[in-house]
Scaffold this motif. Sequence first.
Motif, PDB file in Angstrom:
ATOM      1  N   SER A 195       0.832  -1.198   0.000  1.00  0.00           N
ATOM      2  CA  SER A 195       0.000   0.000   0.000  1.00  0.00           C
ATOM      3  C   SER A 195       0.868   1.249   0.000  1.00  0.00           C
ATOM      4  N   ALA A 196       1.893   1.237   0.836  1.00  0.00           N
ATOM      5  CA  ALA A 196       2.753   2.419   0.965  1.00  0.00           C
ATOM      6  C   ALA A 196       3.565   2.663  -0.302  1.00  0.00           C
TER       7      ALA A 196
ATOM      8  N   GLY B  41       4.126   3.052  -3.873  1.00  0.00           N
ATOM      9  CA  GLY B  41       3.256   3.238  -5.038  1.00  0.00           C
ATOM     10  C   GLY B  41       3.842   4.290  -5.952  1.00  0.00           C
ATOM     11  N   LEU B  42       2.946   4.950  -6.684  1.00  0.00           N
ATOM     12  CA  LEU B  42       3.399   6.013  -7.578  1.00  0.00           C
ATOM     13  C   LEU B  42       4.167   7.061  -6.794  1.00  0.00           C
ATOM     14  N   GLY B  43       3.789   7.210  -5.521  1.00  0.00           N
ATOM     15  CA  GLY B  43       4.467   8.172  -4.650  1.00  0.00           C
ATOM     16  C   GLY B  43       5.961   7.897  -4.559  1.00  0.00           C
ATOM     17  N   ASN B  44       6.339   6.635  -4.523  1.00  0.00           N
ATOM     18  CA  ASN B  44       7.766   6.300  -4.385  1.00  0.00           C
ATOM     19  C   ASN B  44       8.517   6.341  -5.703  1.00  0.00           C
TER      20      ASN B  44
ATOM     21  N   TYR C   5      -5.772   8.330  -9.256  1.00  0.00           N
ATOM     22  CA  TYR C   5      -4.591   7.456  -9.174  1.00  0.00           C
ATOM     23  C   TYR C   5      -4.637   6.422 -10.297  1.00  0.00           C
TER      24      TYR C   5
ATOM     25  N   PHE D 233       1.456  11.056   1.965  1.00  0.00           N
ATOM     26  CA  PHE D 233       0.982  10.342   0.789  1.00  0.00           C
ATOM     27  C   PHE D 233       1.738   9.036   0.610  1.00  0.00           C
ATOM     28  N   THR D 234       3.053   9.101   0.730  1.00  0.00           N
ATOM     29  CA  THR D 234       3.853   7.924   0.427  1.00  0.00           C
ATOM     30  C   THR D 234       3.622   6.801   1.440  1.00  0.00           C
TER      31      THR D 234
ATOM     32  N   SER E 178       0.769   6.218   2.827  1.00  0.00           N
ATOM     33  CA  SER E 178      -0.682   5.937   2.797  1.00  0.00           C
ATOM     34  C   SER E 178      -1.364   6.370   4.093  1.00  0.00           C
TER      35      SER E 178
HETATM   36  N1  PHE Z   1       1.162   5.408  -0.662  1.00  0.00           N
HETATM   37  C1  PHE Z   1       0.726   5.365  -2.017  1.00  0.00           C
HETATM   38  C2  PHE Z   1       1.857   5.854  -2.912  1.00  0.00           C
HETATM   39  O1  PHE Z   1       2.921   6.157  -2.469  1.00  0.00           O
HETATM   40  C3  PHE Z   1      -0.516   6.180  -2.262  1.00  0.00           C
HETATM   41  C4  PHE Z   1      -1.624   5.953  -1.287  1.00  0.00           C
HETATM   42  C5  PHE Z   1      -2.101   6.998  -0.543  1.00  0.00           C
HETATM   43  C6  PHE Z   1      -2.163   4.676  -1.127  1.00  0.00           C
HETATM   44  C7  PHE Z   1      -3.079   6.799   0.409  1.00  0.00           C
HETATM   45  C8  PHE Z   1      -3.160   4.446  -0.184  1.00  0.00           C
HETATM   46  C9  PHE Z   1      -3.600   5.515   0.585  1.00  0.00           C
HETATM   47  O2  PHE Z   1       1.690   5.940  -4.088  1.00  0.00           O
END
Ligand code: PHE
Length: 442
Positions: free
Chosen positions: A22-23, A25-28, A106, A226-227, A229
């Motif tokens: 979950s953590a 993701g596109l954020g990373n 997303y 965000f990253t 979650s």
């Molecule tokens: N953490 C995810 C990312 O880094 C985005 C995300 C945010 C997922 C909130 C779940 C809840 O891309």
Amino acid sequence: MTDANRGNWGSRIGFILAAVGSAVGLGNIWKFPYITGVYGGGAFVLVYLGCILLVGVPIMLAELIIGGRSKRNPVGAFRVLRSEKSPWQLTGWLGVASGFLILAYYSVIAGWSTAYIFKAIQGFSGTTEEIGAQFTNLQNSPLLTIFWHTVFMGLTIAIVIRGVQKGIERWSKILMPILVAILLGLSFYGIFFTSGGVKALSFLFKPNFSQLSAEAILSALGHAFFTLSLGMGAMITYGSYLKKEVNFSRTALTISLLDTVIALFAGIAIFSLVSQYNMEPSSGTGLIFTTLPVLFKETGVLISVPFFLLLTFAALTSAISLLEVVVSYFIDERRWSRTRSTLLLGGAIYLVGILCAAETLKVPFFGKQRSFFQIFDVITTNYMLPVGGLLICLFVGWVMKEKIPPLKSKASTIFYQLVIFILKFLTPVAVALVFLNKLEII
Ligand code: PHE
């Protein structure tokens, strides 16, 4: 509702992989490298690490405690821990709404990433402008964007509908090791087989504080949410599927650490390539879809295809957690079946996502013409997540009783107390600061 109806994790490692999924993701893979590029590298990375420790880990702990104790979705959790009519439920509502809106846009970006797997297989060719135009064409073509959004949402729904163990846990166990292997491979290639490795490492790890701005600090803090979650109950929901209480502080630290290390490796992989070809690391949002494809022309499919697979898998394991937050609310509180909740809510998010796919469709928002994509991104990242995070942190820090469980070792107890101390005093101030500042930025 019994635990068996809600579902639970089959193993501790399954839970950790799902939470890290979950953590990460596109954020990373997409956002962290590009904001690090925009804000100048090393010093920004250092501030970001500080934010993860002072804000990320404490709020992650708070969410896991809320979920693990209540064994409920984010709305029901506050009801179970407080009372039937407690206004704290609004925090959960905010979370469910955030999950809905974030997933809508997303999935559009993740859809582009899925499209790029196929573009990478065909190979990138042409001039820099032509490669850049490929992305603009995709972005500006609602039909193509909707097609890939459909594919990606379809995959997300197909996983969530199978349930916690057979869907989310099973796929996290398959996708996360592949993701880590690809990332290690790409970073290894970047450091040892390109001439840009050393430059990339010094860009990321040699701080130059003269480049650090207030805006950079606030972005680092916002990104920490965000990253990881945080702020919308994804970790409340995942924590609620734990059969037994685990050492929450150690778990929060492990998840945050893995997320951070993965973001840093993504930075190494991307900046080695960028430095090798003397491109600008500060190319912003276009870094992944316009700058990298130009470089992939040189490196070939063996690097480009794994890269877009990595990005898509990372997005998928995050998307399932976004959908799960919404679905779990309907299962717990409305007594809907998982199939019904997933199809109806996944379908609704898909339809709203179509609005985000139409970049050209603009509506007035705070005096400016904005696309739905921009509006959802701004209201969730700038408002809903920080407010949700602040409420979660105040709840566990100041309202909830018996938050420190009896722990086996003295060291764990001291660490737990330390994180709770930070959660009570430092985290709320830090989050309030980002939030107030974002109010001006909109
Ligand atoms: N953490 C995810 C990312 O880094 C985005 C995300 C945010 C997922 C909130 C779940 C809840 O891309």
